[in-house]
Enzyme design. Structure first.
Site, short mmCIF file in Angstrom:
data_model
loop_
_atom_site.label_atom_id
_atom_site.label_comp_id
_atom_site.label_asym_id
_atom_site.label_seq_id
_atom_site.Cartn_x
_atom_site.Cartn_y
_atom_site.Cartn_z
N LYS A 1 -0.64 -1.87 2.26
CA LYS A 1 -2.04 -2.17 2.57
C LYS A 1 -2.76 -0.86 2.87
O LYS A 1 -2.40 -0.13 3.80
CB LYS A 1 -2.12 -3.10 3.77
CG LYS A 1 -3.55 -3.46 4.16
CD LYS A 1 -3.57 -4.44 5.31
CE LYS A 1 -5.01 -4.73 5.73
NZ LYS A 1 -5.06 -5.67 6.85
N LYS B 1 -2.43 -4.27 -1.58
CA LYS B 1 -3.79 -4.66 -1.21
C LYS B 1 -4.62 -3.41 -0.97
O LYS B 1 -4.16 -2.52 -0.25
CB LYS B 1 -3.74 -5.50 0.06
CG LYS B 1 -5.08 -5.94 0.55
CD LYS B 1 -4.94 -6.64 1.86
CE LYS B 1 -6.32 -7.01 2.34
NZ LYS B 1 -6.31 -7.64 3.62
C1 PBG Z 1 -6.91 -7.68 8.99
C2 PBG Z 1 -7.01 -8.06 7.58
C3 PBG Z 1 -7.91 -7.55 6.65
C4 PBG Z 1 -7.69 -8.22 5.48
C5 PBG Z 1 -6.65 -9.11 5.68
N1 PBG Z 1 -6.23 -9.01 6.99
C6 PBG Z 1 -8.98 -6.57 6.80
C7 PBG Z 1 -8.71 -5.31 7.50
O1 PBG Z 1 -7.59 -4.81 7.52
O2 PBG Z 1 -9.67 -4.80 8.05
C8 PBG Z 1 -8.46 -7.93 4.21
C9 PBG Z 1 -9.03 -9.09 3.55
C10 PBG Z 1 -10.07 -8.86 2.54
O3 PBG Z 1 -10.93 -7.97 2.56
O4 PBG Z 1 -10.09 -9.69 1.66
N2 PBG Z 1 -5.61 -7.44 9.43
ZN ZN Z 2 -5.82 -6.94 11.58
#
Ligand code: PBG
Ligand code: ZN
Length: 329
Positions: free
Chosen positions: A192, A249
């Site tokens: 991520k 992601k």
């Molecule tokens: C937070 C989280 C995020 C997403 C999933 N869980 C955003 C972030 O890390 O700020 C992203 C989801 C998206 O933009 O579709 N843990």
């Molecule tokens: Zn978070």
């Protein structure tokens, strides 16, 4: 010498169908869902296409509607009313998970996102130190593990840690196994990135890191976009710690990472088409510059080409319709 023709297999719909190497199918999709404790009516999420912050009641209605469109896998993001620094109450989220499983049983596969950012006063994904300039790893992992146990105990088929702390997969696997939850799947957000493509999500989950602390963003725990080798190391580590499914992601901007990692690590790979990616395509379509179904299917095909076996998309609920429209004869 006879010239080679690559066009012969492009000429008819029939031969194009036969020669395709990837075929997105509705059963590969996971639909994210949002539920919030504070709402009395559901609210549309800005920028997304028919995605809402649901109430507990509308959540069940939406799942029933999605099942009609062939979508039976879900990823739930839940926002409790009460925010805290370090003491988290998982009752609201656990109740929603239990209600979904009670209503739909095994006709739905239900994953619970595990993070703290929707529950912390400051919007970070973990617990801060006293100076409020650092997310502390061990205390955060303990709190995340408690959340995972509560969600799995409430009936979630899968827990999906999105926090990016070190060691959370091992801690969760150990705790789940010790509590009779050996069958709960762990889908780790193993790759991520610290991305600008999360905008609409943060409104939906009420999880933006605010100005209340010196720590303004998530750069100290999410992966730097310019460090693909960190994504490989983190994913190898999560595989080693017992993750069942790994994830890249965002999607399109990180297809190179997905292609490399899915070749390197023989576990099932998920890709997350983030809120910003979906919103971008919606804007193109709204300006009359693209066909929304066509560009989404093209993005999904790209993810499959790169090695994903499942796609988390805000537009999953349109997949059946859009995929049927791509039939070109
Ligand atoms: C937070 C989280 C995020 C997403 C999933 N869980 C955003 C972030 O890390 O700020 C992203 C989801 C998206 O933009 O579709 N843990
Ligand atoms: Zn978070």
């Amino acid at each position: 010498m006879v010239g080679l023709s690559y066009r012969r297999t492009r000429l008819s719909g029939a031969v194009r169908e036969l020669t395709r190497q990837v075929r997105p199918a509705v059963e590969q999709f996971i639909q994210p869902l949002f539920v919030a404790e504070t709402l009395s009516h559901r609210e549309a999420v800005p920028g997304l296409n028919k995605v809402w912050r649901e109430t507990p009641d509308s959540l069940l209605e939406q799942i029933a509607a999605d099942l009609q469109h062939g979508i039976s896998k879900f990823l739930l993001f839940s926002t409790p009313a009460h925010k805290s620094e370090a003491e988290f109450d998982h009752a609201f989220t656990a109740k929603q998970l239990a209600a979904v499983k009670h209503e739909f049983g095994d006709s739905v596969w239900l994953a619970a996102d595990v993070c703290l950012c929707s529950a912390t006063t400051h919007g970070h994904c973990g617990i801060l130190n006293e100076a409020r300039d650092e997310v502390v790893n061990e205390a955060s992992v303990d709190a995340l593990t408690n959340a995972a146990l509560a969600y799995a105990g409430a009936g979630a088929d899968c827990v999906a840690p999105s926090d990016m702390m070190d060691g959370r997969v091992a801690a969760m696997r150990t705790a789940l196994d010790a509590n009779g939850l050996q069958q709960t799947v762990i889908m780790s957000y193993s790759a991520k990135f610290h991305s600008g493509f999360y905008g609409p999500f943060r409104l939906a989950a009420d999880s933006a890191p605010g100005n209340a602390t010196a720590l303004r963003d998530r750069a100290s725990y999410q992966i730097d976009p310019a460090r693909p080798s960190d994504a490989l190391l983190s994913s190898l580590r999560d595989a080693d710690e017992g993750a069942d499914i790994l994830m890249v992601k965002p999607g399109l901007p990180y297809l190179d990472v997905l292609a490399e990692l899915s070749r390197e690590i023989p576990l099932p790979w998920a890709v997350y088409q983030t809120s910003g990616e979906s919103a971008g395509l919606n804007l193109l379509a709204r300006e009359g510059l693209a066909d929304l179904g066509r560009v989404n299917v093209e993005a999904w095909v790209a993810c499959l080409r790169a090695g994903a076996s499942m796609i988390i998309s805000y537009d999953a609920r349109h997949a059946q319709h859009w995929l049927s429209q791509q039939n070109d004869r």
